[in-house]
Motif scaffolding. Structure first.
Motif, PDB file in Angstrom:
ATOM      1  N   UNK A  14       0.921  -1.275  -0.084  1.00 20.34           N
ATOM      2  CA  UNK A  14      -0.266  -0.277   0.173  1.00 20.34           C
ATOM      3  C   UNK A  14       0.773   0.497   0.355  1.00 20.34           C
ATOM      4  N   UNK A  15       1.885   0.544   0.851  1.00 19.87           N
ATOM      5  CA  UNK A  15       2.443   2.427   1.138  1.00 19.87           C
ATOM      6  C   UNK A  15       3.254   2.761  -0.436  1.00 19.87           C
ATOM      7  N   UNK A  16       4.179   1.753  -0.912  1.00 18.99           N
ATOM      8  CA  UNK A  16       4.557   2.278  -2.349  1.00 18.99           C
ATOM      9  C   UNK A  16       3.930   2.119  -3.965  1.00 18.99           C
ATOM     10  N   UNK A  17       2.729   1.304  -3.852  1.00 19.97           N
ATOM     11  CA  UNK A  17       2.241   1.499  -4.712  1.00 19.97           C
ATOM     12  C   UNK A  17       1.207   3.184  -5.033  1.00 19.97           C
ATOM     13  N   UNK A  18       0.471   2.710  -3.527  1.00 21.13           N
ATOM     14  CA  UNK A  18      -0.569   3.578  -3.156  1.00 21.13           C
ATOM     15  C   UNK A  18      -0.037   5.327  -2.585  1.00 21.13           C
ATOM     16  N   UNK A  24       4.291  12.269  -3.793  1.00 17.35           N
ATOM     17  CA  UNK A  24       4.853  12.611  -4.533  1.00 17.35           C
ATOM     18  C   UNK A  24       3.466  14.044  -5.660  1.00 17.35           C
ATOM     19  N   UNK A  25       3.026  13.264  -5.424  1.00 15.27           N
ATOM     20  CA  UNK A  25       1.346  14.410  -6.576  1.00 15.27           C
ATOM     21  C   UNK A  25       1.613  15.270  -5.397  1.00 15.27           C
ATOM     22  N   UNK A  26       1.437  15.386  -4.198  1.00 16.53           N
ATOM     23  CA  UNK A  26       0.325  16.420  -3.282  1.00 16.53           C
ATOM     24  C   UNK A  26       1.438  17.516  -3.153  1.00 16.53           C
ATOM     25  N   UNK A  38      -1.816  16.841   6.059  1.00 13.31           N
ATOM     26  CA  UNK A  38      -0.127  16.172   6.444  1.00 13.31           C
ATOM     27  C   UNK A  38       0.946  16.740   6.041  1.00 13.31           C
ATOM     28  N   UNK A  39       1.394  16.444   5.123  1.00 14.27           N
ATOM     29  CA  UNK A  39       2.225  16.736   3.501  1.00 14.27           C
ATOM     30  C   UNK A  39       2.810  18.256   5.093  1.00 14.27           C
ATOM     31  N   UNK A  44       6.083  12.335   8.251  1.00 19.08           N
ATOM     32  CA  UNK A  44       6.795  11.856   7.590  1.00 19.08           C
ATOM     33  C   UNK A  44       6.313  10.603   6.459  1.00 19.08           C
ATOM     34  N   UNK A  45       6.552  10.206   5.465  1.00 17.69           N
ATOM     35  CA  UNK A  45       5.559   8.757   4.531  1.00 17.69           C
ATOM     36  C   UNK A  45       5.029   7.070   5.992  1.00 17.69           C
ATOM     37  N   UNK A  46       6.069   7.120   6.103  1.00 17.84           N
ATOM     38  CA  UNK A  46       5.284   6.339   6.520  1.00 17.84           C
ATOM     39  C   UNK A  46       4.260   6.589   8.391  1.00 17.84           C
TER      40      UNK A  46
END
Length: 217
Positions: A14-18, A24-26, A38-39, A44-46
């Motif tokens: 889920x993390x790497x595919x979605x 990155x898009x946001x 959240x950004x 952080x990503x996790x």
């Protein structure tokens, strides 16, 4: 241990595919959504993954309970069921919002007020049955109920303001699509009513044991 590892693999997929592609898009272009917020807050990503999993699980559980409750009402009320099947998408969602107003999955919301941090509890069921806000006979299902500009059709069932459920429209649309298809099955009827339990954490109901039959007469 095997089950735990499978869960970890699913979370990483889920993390790497979605989640990471969405992050990155946001980062390139912010949107009015949770990940963009959240950004901005420096997550952080996790940590963002954890939030996504929380939202996903909460949305799945509450939508599951509501679909069962709405289906129960529609199966017990042939006139309402036929209206649900005959109307368009907006009409079906209006019926579901009225059922949700009467049967909110989460019955108690807590909010923090002011700089002192006082916590108040909001009785969603009582608020959704307020005659001043929803008119006469608030404990009856009435998809034609006339509401003021400041009152949503589902009342406080999704919360309100900046804490309003971000998945509200997804939950309603999922429920509308599923129930529309289910209720069109020839001869569909309820053979066993569900048993209602209670989840003290959310002051909400849990429905188990609903059985359906189809075919025959």
């Amino acid at each position: 241990m095997i089950g735990f590892m499978r869960g970890q693999v699913r979370a990483l997929l889920l993390l790497y595919r979605d989640v990471k592609p969405a992050i990155r898009e946001r980062r390139r272009a912010r949107r009015d959504d949770v990940i963009s917020h959240l950004i901005e807050e420096g997550y952080r990503d996790m940590e963002i993954l954890s939030e996504c999993l929380t939202y996903g699980a909460a949305g799945m559980i509450t939508t599951r309970e509501f679909i069962t409750m709405a289906g129960w009402h529609l199966l017990e009320q042939p006139t309402l069921r036929q209206r649900f099947l005959d109307t368009d998408e907006a009409g079906r969602i209006a019926i579901l919002e009225e059922i949700l107003r009467l049967e909110p999955v989460v019955g108690l919301l807590h909010r923090t007020l002011g700089d002192e941090g006082d916590i108040v509890g909001i009785d969603v069921r009582a608020a959704n049955a307020d005659e001043e806000a929803f008119g006469g006979c608030p404990h009856q299902i009435d998809p034609d109920r006339q509401l003021g500009d400041r009152v949503g059709r589902a009342g406080m069932a999704f919360g309100d303001g900046e804490h309003r459920c971000p998945g509200a429209q997804v939950a309603l649309l999922e429920s509308a699509i599923f129930l529309d298809q289910l209720l069109r099955v020839p001869g569909l009827r309820m053979s066993t009513e569900p048993k209602m339990g209670w989840n003290a954490l959310i002051a909400g109901y849990e429905l188990r044991g609903l059985r359906l039959e189809c075919g025959g007469e």
